[in-house]
Design an enzyme around this catalytic site. Structure first.
Site, mmCIF file in Angstrom:
data_model
loop_
_atom_site.group_PDB
_atom_site.id
_atom_site.type_symbol
_atom_site.label_atom_id
_atom_site.label_comp_id
_atom_site.label_asym_id
_atom_site.label_seq_id
_atom_site.Cartn_x
_atom_site.Cartn_y
_atom_site.Cartn_z
ATOM 1 N N SER A 112 -8.281 -9.473 2.649
ATOM 2 C CA SER A 112 -7.930 -8.079 2.752
ATOM 3 C C SER A 112 -8.574 -7.525 4.601
ATOM 4 O O SER A 112 -8.503 -8.487 5.298
ATOM 5 C CB SER A 112 -7.846 -7.395 1.869
ATOM 6 O OG SER A 112 -7.375 -5.766 2.231
ATOM 7 N N HIS A 113 -9.582 -6.509 4.181
ATOM 8 C CA HIS A 113 -10.638 -5.842 5.253
ATOM 9 C C HIS A 113 -11.751 -6.559 4.695
ATOM 10 O O HIS A 113 -13.114 -6.234 5.523
ATOM 11 C CB HIS A 113 -10.473 -4.575 4.698
ATOM 12 C CG HIS A 113 -10.631 -4.133 3.621
ATOM 13 N ND1 HIS A 113 -10.171 -4.700 1.361
ATOM 14 C CD2 HIS A 113 -12.472 -4.224 2.569
ATOM 15 C CE1 HIS A 113 -10.891 -4.431 0.912
ATOM 16 N NE2 HIS A 113 -11.909 -4.102 1.246
ATOM 17 N N ASP A 276 -6.399 -3.007 8.869
ATOM 18 C CA ASP A 276 -7.528 -3.722 8.251
ATOM 19 C C ASP A 276 -6.704 -4.890 8.124
ATOM 20 O O ASP A 276 -5.753 -5.426 8.737
ATOM 21 C CB ASP A 276 -7.516 -3.343 6.605
ATOM 22 C CG ASP A 276 -6.452 -3.587 5.246
ATOM 23 O OD1 ASP A 276 -5.141 -4.210 6.648
ATOM 24 O OD2 ASP A 276 -6.543 -3.923 4.772
ATOM 25 N N ASP A 278 -5.707 -7.812 6.853
ATOM 26 C CA ASP A 278 -3.891 -8.020 6.467
ATOM 27 C C ASP A 278 -2.414 -6.810 6.397
ATOM 28 O O ASP A 278 -1.646 -6.917 5.874
ATOM 29 C CB ASP A 278 -3.468 -8.483 4.810
ATOM 30 C CG ASP A 278 -4.280 -7.489 3.935
ATOM 31 O OD1 ASP A 278 -4.521 -6.595 4.145
ATOM 32 O OD2 ASP A 278 -3.378 -7.609 2.564
ATOM 33 N N ASP A 280 -2.227 -3.810 5.827
ATOM 34 C CA ASP A 280 -1.513 -2.654 4.761
ATOM 35 C C ASP A 280 -2.667 -1.931 4.446
ATOM 36 O O ASP A 280 -1.973 -0.381 4.029
ATOM 37 C CB ASP A 280 -1.971 -2.752 2.741
ATOM 38 C CG ASP A 280 -3.234 -3.899 2.835
ATOM 39 O OD1 ASP A 280 -4.151 -4.189 3.417
ATOM 40 O OD2 ASP A 280 -3.083 -4.281 1.731
ATOM 41 N N ARG A 281 -3.526 -1.458 5.000
ATOM 42 C CA ARG A 281 -4.380 -0.109 4.877
ATOM 43 C C ARG A 281 -4.495 0.535 6.336
ATOM 44 O O ARG A 281 -4.545 0.230 7.672
ATOM 45 C CB ARG A 281 -6.685 -0.339 5.010
ATOM 46 C CG ARG A 281 -6.309 -1.351 3.252
ATOM 47 C CD ARG A 281 -8.154 -0.882 3.023
ATOM 48 N NE ARG A 281 -8.072 -1.356 1.807
ATOM 49 C CZ ARG A 281 -9.797 -1.677 1.444
ATOM 50 N NH1 ARG A 281 -10.311 -0.937 2.163
ATOM 51 N NH2 ARG A 281 -10.037 -1.448 0.102
ATOM 52 N N THR A 343 -7.190 2.561 -9.977
ATOM 53 C CA THR A 343 -7.145 1.859 -8.972
ATOM 54 C C THR A 343 -6.251 0.519 -8.440
ATOM 55 O O THR A 343 -6.455 -0.156 -9.309
ATOM 56 C CB THR A 343 -8.136 1.788 -8.277
ATOM 57 O OG1 THR A 343 -9.025 3.070 -8.760
ATOM 58 C CG2 THR A 343 -8.610 0.690 -7.071
ATOM 59 N N GLU A 363 -8.093 6.873 -1.990
ATOM 60 C CA GLU A 363 -8.906 7.089 -0.985
ATOM 61 C C GLU A 363 -9.033 5.542 -0.142
ATOM 62 O O GLU A 363 -9.372 6.062 0.765
ATOM 63 C CB GLU A 363 -9.940 7.316 -1.792
ATOM 64 C CG GLU A 363 -10.646 6.695 -2.815
ATOM 65 C CD GLU A 363 -11.247 5.477 -2.499
ATOM 66 O OE1 GLU A 363 -11.508 5.524 -1.536
ATOM 67 O OE2 GLU A 363 -10.932 4.839 -2.767
ATOM 68 N N LYS A 375 0.900 -1.176 -0.048
ATOM 69 C CA LYS A 375 0.693 -0.429 1.264
ATOM 70 C C LYS A 375 0.372 -1.076 1.940
ATOM 71 O O LYS A 375 1.018 -2.375 2.393
ATOM 72 C CB LYS A 375 -1.026 0.661 0.855
ATOM 73 C CG LYS A 375 -1.884 -0.761 1.126
ATOM 74 C CD LYS A 375 -3.884 0.211 0.356
ATOM 75 C CE LYS A 375 -3.915 -0.924 0.316
ATOM 76 N NZ LYS A 375 -4.821 -1.403 -1.019
ATOM 77 N N ARG A 494 -19.046 2.152 -7.103
ATOM 78 C CA ARG A 494 -18.743 3.349 -5.882
ATOM 79 C C ARG A 494 -18.615 4.369 -6.595
ATOM 80 O O ARG A 494 -18.120 4.825 -8.193
ATOM 81 C CB ARG A 494 -17.019 2.884 -5.879
ATOM 82 C CG ARG A 494 -17.219 1.724 -5.296
ATOM 83 C CD ARG A 494 -15.863 1.784 -4.373
ATOM 84 N NE ARG A 494 -14.888 0.305 -4.222
ATOM 85 C CZ ARG A 494 -15.145 -0.789 -3.422
ATOM 86 N NH1 ARG A 494 -16.744 -0.094 -2.265
ATOM 87 N NH2 ARG A 494 -14.437 -1.798 -3.217
HETATM 88 C C1 G1P Z 1 -10.514 -1.465 -3.314
HETATM 89 C C2 G1P Z 1 -9.780 -0.038 -3.105
HETATM 90 C C3 G1P Z 1 -8.653 -0.257 -3.547
HETATM 91 C C4 G1P Z 1 -7.971 -0.910 -2.906
HETATM 92 C C5 G1P Z 1 -8.388 -2.446 -3.337
HETATM 93 C C6 G1P Z 1 -7.362 -3.413 -2.611
HETATM 94 O O1 G1P Z 1 -10.428 -1.883 -4.813
HETATM 95 O O2 G1P Z 1 -11.159 0.428 -3.806
HETATM 96 O O3 G1P Z 1 -8.666 1.204 -3.731
HETATM 97 O O4 G1P Z 1 -6.771 -0.944 -4.192
HETATM 98 O O5 G1P Z 1 -9.483 -2.609 -2.460
HETATM 99 O O6 G1P Z 1 -6.898 -2.999 -1.518
HETATM 100 P P1 G1P Z 1 -11.439 -1.873 -5.639
HETATM 101 O O7 G1P Z 1 -13.302 -3.024 -4.447
HETATM 102 O O8 G1P Z 1 -12.986 -0.212 -5.340
HETATM 103 O O9 G1P Z 1 -11.852 -2.445 -6.383
HETATM 104 ZN ZN ZN Z 2 -5.382 -5.317 3.146
#
Ligand code: G1P
Ligand code: ZN
Length: 539
Positions: A112-113, A276, A278, A280-281, A343, A363, A375, A494
């Site tokens: 992902s990111h 991001d 992949d 989705d963000r 989440t 968020e 997403k 967080r």
């Molecule tokens: C984080 C984000 C959450 C999202 C997830 C996957 O997860 O906070 O909203 O769904 O990445 O992209 P976290 O690291 O907080 O568990």
């Molecule tokens: Zn992602």
């Protein structure tokens, strides 16, 4: 020829909020990736007749991982793989192909990111036939299987050429290499009014989209520049690279530095956005203006009637627990069913499948709708562009207008990273223990209304999930604490802060939240327990 390889288990293959995410070097250990894939296959059981979608965000090790995956799938009796050209598929595009072809699941190789490269991260996202990531009940089974795996099956064959579109075979398994972008573009054309968007750009509207040298470059070039007519060069860092050109593909105020510099300059274009790794963000920016993701969800919801796919009505809207309460006020104004979930996107998926919601968001720069079960970054950008095209207002005007109408939720997330897992777990456990003793207590001008763990009872599968600790204050301010489920090492705490104000809408969020931040630090004893005097990342 099918080979059976003897292997020994790793004990750390537990999926988090975003699949299995690890340091690339961990993933590259002998049989590590293969063990995990075989554990998934073993959990599914009989694979004959099964069809899967496969792709990735192009990060380092993607090419090797996909080839291993193909050979293992063929050896395990999978009927067919649909693979994005050159092994590329964004998470939303994969979800679309999965649903469109009614396949049995999808694999996206992405962290992902998180940064990529040999010293970055690598990940495996696994979605089932719903088009969304699997429920915890299944990931728990995969984890159990991964702890007792003793062998895996793999086809001994040369690599498959993924640069050529079309069909081929490996053993009995069919392989179809498809255009990674085409179906996704068609889907977007069916949701939004592309003619209105073309007109916007014909009239001189300017934008910059940062793809961070990850997967969304080809999608963004096609949609924004080639179809909608945004100027050439509107998409920056558009070439997917194994190390993302050294960039951290996380669209937020900390990492999107190049785009922020452009958008904060005097020659800024009308609109800025980033996705991001992949895809989705999303992050949305105006000229010298940032839209908080929680506000973005509220604003999109407020304008849903402008979008052809939603104009006849939407089922409802949902947000994740730590997301600000802004969207709840919009839901109320439009009389829409409204949900708050833990989440992780999978909780939204149940609500979408049961036609309880259409729009949802988090968020953490994630917004989406029931067009797929993930997403969707580019979707969010097109939604914003559509609002701009139809209202004639700028990003800033749209957002200020929203605050005027509904009041403003000042909101920021503070991340304390790299914590010792034991220290972080103890902090949360002790905090939970003392929550009830906080009720009624005052911290400066803040008086606790109610402190409690967030517990979600899923209306669809009837499961119950605890996710985060909430401290509500009288007057609408709020602190949410939770531990990240996506880290690749150590723990991240967080702390999500929200300060709602109906009148004061022009202040600086950091200033508006400074006192609440010290209250949050004090309540959870963050400094004394972790040694951290301040957060590592604020978004
Ligand atoms: C984080 C984000 C959450 C999202 C997830 C996957 O997860 O906070 O909203 O769904 O990445 O992209 P976290 O690291 O907080 O568990
Ligand atoms: Zn992602």
């Amino acid at each position: 020829m099918i080979k059976t390889i003897k292997t020994t288990p790793y004990d750390d293959q537990k999926m988090g909020t975003g699949g299995l995410r690890k340091k690339t070097k961990v993933m590259m250990q002998e049989n590590y990736f293969e063990n995990f894939i075989q554990s998934i296959f073993n959990t599914i059981g009989d694979l004959s007749g099964k069809v899967f979608v496969v792709g990735g965000d192009g990060r380092y090790y993607n090419d090797k991982a996909i080839q291993q995956f193909i050979k293992m799938a063929a050896a395990n009796n999978v009927a067919k793989l649909i693979i994005g050209q050159n092994g590329l598929l964004s998470t939303p595009a994969s979800s679309n192909i999965l649903l469109k072809n009614k396949t049995d699941g999808g694999f996206v190789f992405s962290a992902s990111h998180n940064p990529g490269g040999l010293n970055g991260d690598f990940g495996i996202k696994y979605a089932n036939e719903t088009g969304g990531q699997i429920p915890t009940s299944i990931s728990d089974k995969i984890y159990e299987n991964s702890k007792k795996i003793s062998e895996y099956k793999i086809y001994d064959a040369p690599d498959i050429d993924l640069s050529k579109l079309g069909k081929s075979k490996l053993g009995n398994m069919e392989i179809e290499v498809i255009d990674s972008v085409k179906d996704y573009v068609e889907m977007m054309e069916n949701i939004f009014d592309f003619e209105a968007l073309k007109k916007l750009f014909r009239n001189g509207f300017t934008m910059k989209f940062d793809a961070f040298n990850a997967v969304t470059g080809p999608y963004a070039i096609k949609i924004f520049e080639e179809i909608l007519g945004a100027k050439k060069g509107s998409v920056i860092n558009s070439n997917p690279l194994p190390d993302f050109g050294g960039k951290h593909p996380d669209p937020n105020m900390t990492y999107a530095t190049e785009l922020l510099a452009i958008m904060n300059s005097d020659s800024a274009p009308d609109f800025g956005a980033a996705n991001d790794g992949d895809g989705d963000r999303n992050m949305i920016l105006g000229k010298k203006f940032f839209v908080s993701p929680s506000d973005s969800l509220a604003i999109l919801t407020d304008y849903y009637q402008l979008i052809p796919a939603y104009k006849n009505g939407i089922y409802g809207v949902a947000k994740s627990c730590p997301t600000s309460t802004a969207v709840s006020r919009v839901a109320k104004a439009h009389n829409l069913p409204y949900y708050e979930v833990p989440t992780g996107w999978k909780y939204f998926v149940n609500l979408m499948d049961s036609k309880r919601i259409t729009l949802c968001g988090e968020e953490s720069f994630g917004t989406g709708s029931s067009h797929i079960r993930e997403k969707d970054g580019i979707w969010a950008v097109l939604f914003w562009l559509s609002i701009i095209a139809k209202t004639g207002m700028s990003v800033e005007q749209i957002t200020r207008d929203h605050w005027k109408k509904y009041g403003r939720s000042y909101y920021l997330r503070f991340d304390f990273e790299g914590l010792d897992t034991k220290v972080a777990d103890k902090l949360m456990a002790d905090l939970e223990e003392k929550l009830s003793s906080l009720n009624g207590k005052t911290f400066g001008s803040y008086q606790v209304d109610k402190a409690y763990p967030f517990i979600y009872n899923d209306p669809v599968d009837k499961s119950s999930t605890k996710n985060g600790l909430i401290v509500d204050f009288i007057g609408g301010s709020r602190i949410v604490y939770r531990l990240s489920g996506t880290g690749s090492s150590g723990a991240t705490l967080r702390v999500y802060l929200e300060n709602y104000d109906k009148e004061k809408i022009d202040n600086n969020p950091r200033q508006m939240l400074e006192t609440l931040l010290s209250v949050a630090m004090e309540i959870a004893e963050i400094t004394s327990r972790t040694g951290k005097k301040e957060a590592d990342v604020v978004t």
